[in-house]
Design a protein around this motif. Sequence first.
Motif, PDB file in Angstrom:
ATOM      1  N   PRO A 177       0.841  -1.204   0.000  1.00 37.08           N
ATOM      2  CA  PRO A 177       0.000   0.000   0.000  1.00 37.08           C
ATOM      3  C   PRO A 177       0.877   1.255   0.000  1.00 37.08           C
ATOM      4  O   PRO A 177       1.739   1.399   0.852  1.00 37.08           O
ATOM      5  N   GLY A 178       0.663   2.142  -0.940  1.00 37.85           N
ATOM      6  CA  GLY A 178       1.480   3.352  -1.045  1.00 37.85           C
ATOM      7  C   GLY A 178       2.822   3.046  -1.685  1.00 37.85           C
ATOM      8  O   GLY A 178       2.988   2.036  -2.356  1.00 37.85           O
ATOM      9  N   SER A 179       3.785   3.933  -1.428  1.00 41.67           N
ATOM     10  CA  SER A 179       5.108   3.752  -2.035  1.00 41.67           C
ATOM     11  C   SER A 179       6.040   3.038  -1.063  1.00 41.67           C
ATOM     12  O   SER A 179       5.833   3.077   0.153  1.00 41.67           O
ATOM     13  N   ALA A 238     -11.903   7.878   4.274  1.00 38.66           N
ATOM     14  CA  ALA A 238     -11.492   8.823   3.222  1.00 38.66           C
ATOM     15  C   ALA A 238     -10.923   8.066   2.019  1.00 38.66           C
ATOM     16  O   ALA A 238     -11.214   8.409   0.868  1.00 38.66           O
ATOM     17  N   ILE A 239     -10.155   7.030   2.291  1.00 39.31           N
ATOM     18  CA  ILE A 239      -9.575   6.217   1.209  1.00 39.31           C
ATOM     19  C   ILE A 239     -10.708   5.513   0.442  1.00 39.31           C
ATOM     20  O   ILE A 239     -10.719   5.476  -0.792  1.00 39.31           O
ATOM     21  N   MET A 240     -11.667   4.974   1.198  1.00 37.50           N
ATOM     22  CA  MET A 240     -12.797   4.287   0.557  1.00 37.50           C
ATOM     23  C   MET A 240     -13.577   5.252  -0.331  1.00 37.50           C
ATOM     24  O   MET A 240     -14.006   4.886  -1.424  1.00 37.50           O
ATOM     25  N   THR A 254      -8.355   6.519  -9.228  1.00 34.29           N
ATOM     26  CA  THR A 254      -7.351   5.505  -9.613  1.00 34.29           C
ATOM     27  C   THR A 254      -5.930   5.923  -9.242  1.00 34.29           C
ATOM     28  O   THR A 254      -5.059   5.084  -9.077  1.00 34.29           O
ATOM     29  N   GLU A 255      -5.674   7.217  -9.129  1.00 36.97           N
ATOM     30  CA  GLU A 255      -4.318   7.717  -8.821  1.00 36.97           C
ATOM     31  C   GLU A 255      -4.339   8.542  -7.540  1.00 36.97           C
ATOM     32  O   GLU A 255      -4.662   9.729  -7.564  1.00 36.97           O
ATOM     33  N   HIS A 256      -3.989   7.901  -6.439  1.00 37.30           N
ATOM     34  CA  HIS A 256      -3.977   8.635  -5.166  1.00 37.30           C
ATOM     35  C   HIS A 256      -2.932   8.040  -4.226  1.00 37.30           C
ATOM     36  O   HIS A 256      -3.187   7.871  -3.038  1.00 37.30           O
ATOM     37  N   GLU A 257      -1.760   7.739  -4.783  1.00 37.92           N
ATOM     38  CA  GLU A 257      -0.712   7.102  -3.968  1.00 37.92           C
ATOM     39  C   GLU A 257      -0.275   7.987  -2.793  1.00 37.92           C
ATOM     40  O   GLU A 257      -0.022   7.505  -1.700  1.00 37.92           O
ATOM     41  N   GLY A 258      -0.211   9.307  -3.058  1.00 40.09           N
ATOM     42  CA  GLY A 258       0.194  10.233  -1.990  1.00 40.09           C
ATOM     43  C   GLY A 258      -0.758  10.166  -0.803  1.00 40.09           C
ATOM     44  O   GLY A 258      -0.336  10.226   0.357  1.00 40.09           O
ATOM     45  N   LEU A 259      -2.037  10.025  -1.110  1.00 36.38           N
ATOM     46  CA  LEU A 259      -3.047   9.929  -0.047  1.00 36.38           C
ATOM     47  C   LEU A 259      -2.868   8.626   0.742  1.00 36.38           C
ATOM     48  O   LEU A 259      -2.963   8.625   1.973  1.00 36.38           O
ATOM     49  N   ILE A 260      -2.586   7.547   0.035  1.00 37.85           N
ATOM     50  CA  ILE A 260      -2.347   6.261   0.715  1.00 37.85           C
ATOM     51  C   ILE A 260      -1.104   6.373   1.607  1.00 37.85           C
ATOM     52  O   ILE A 260      -1.113   5.897   2.751  1.00 37.85           O
TER      53      ILE A 260
END
Lengths: 208, 102
Positions: A29-31, A92-94, A178-184
């Motif tokens: 999950p995330g980077s 928030a992620i959901m 689909t693109e929210h890696e920073g949030l994760i």
Amino acid sequence: MNSLTSSTIVSSKSFSKEIDFTPKKSNIPGSIAIWFAILAEMSEFAIMFIVYFLAKVHNPELFYEGPTRLNTLAGTTNTLIMLTSSFFVVRAIMAIRDNKRKQSANWLWGAVGCGIIYLIIKAFEYQWNASQGLTTETNIFYGVYYYVTFNHFLHVGWGSAGLIWVIYRINTGIYTSTEHEGLINMAVYWHMIDLAWITIFPLLYVIR
Amino acid sequence: MIEKRLVLTSPIRLINILWIMLIILTLFSAYMAERGTTEFYSIAIMAVVLAIKGRIIVDHFMELKNAHIVLRTLMRVYFYIIPMMIIIVYLFAEQIAKWTSL
């Protein structure tokens, strides 16, 4: 010659069938970078917990009496607040995955609110302790208590600022379903802060 | 068994239930703190409560339940070691103090 060429083509085709060179979907999950940071922070807290355990075995009376003079209500309330903030971050992620950006930002504002309430309660608790004459100099239990909890206090402070930053990025449309890696990344970091607190709470407030 | 049942529910419902479970476990910890008991069973219960809370957050909130095995194991092990340390320090405080004296 021709047959050699055709056999080479055949073997090359079968080779490409056997090995899939397309990038695989990451199951982290995330980077990876945020996980290095999280594991480093968890190690930092682990060192503090080792110090706590060692100080406890050498000073059992002080560590028996210490929690009795702390404000259990403040500690419990802050635990409930931290857990709730983590819950808000999950929601928030959901929401962002469901393409509900406004809802996602609202859940994150809830988490920021929890962070701020946590900081206010902690500041009140420190003041309350001071009025009881409990300072870093009182004894080793309170020395450990202040060192660990103030460290955590700072994490909640910059974690809340990080949450505000990701809210800004949601509102400006940078994060999509689909693109929210920073949030994760921010979410798992915030959960790490929560994990640290749920460990601190029983060690300093509950167990004698 | 409980987890299997929870998996059957929707993700939002599952997270809501887990959050309520975390709140109940915290209130239980606060009750134990107020009782102030120092018997082994209460210390062991506190250690187990910490392990459960940690596991819920690692597996479900951080979404590591089906993540890379190294990462998942590192995070899960943390919440085996700390609760075990709580119990070991309770049971063998004097010996540990002796071993760590200069």
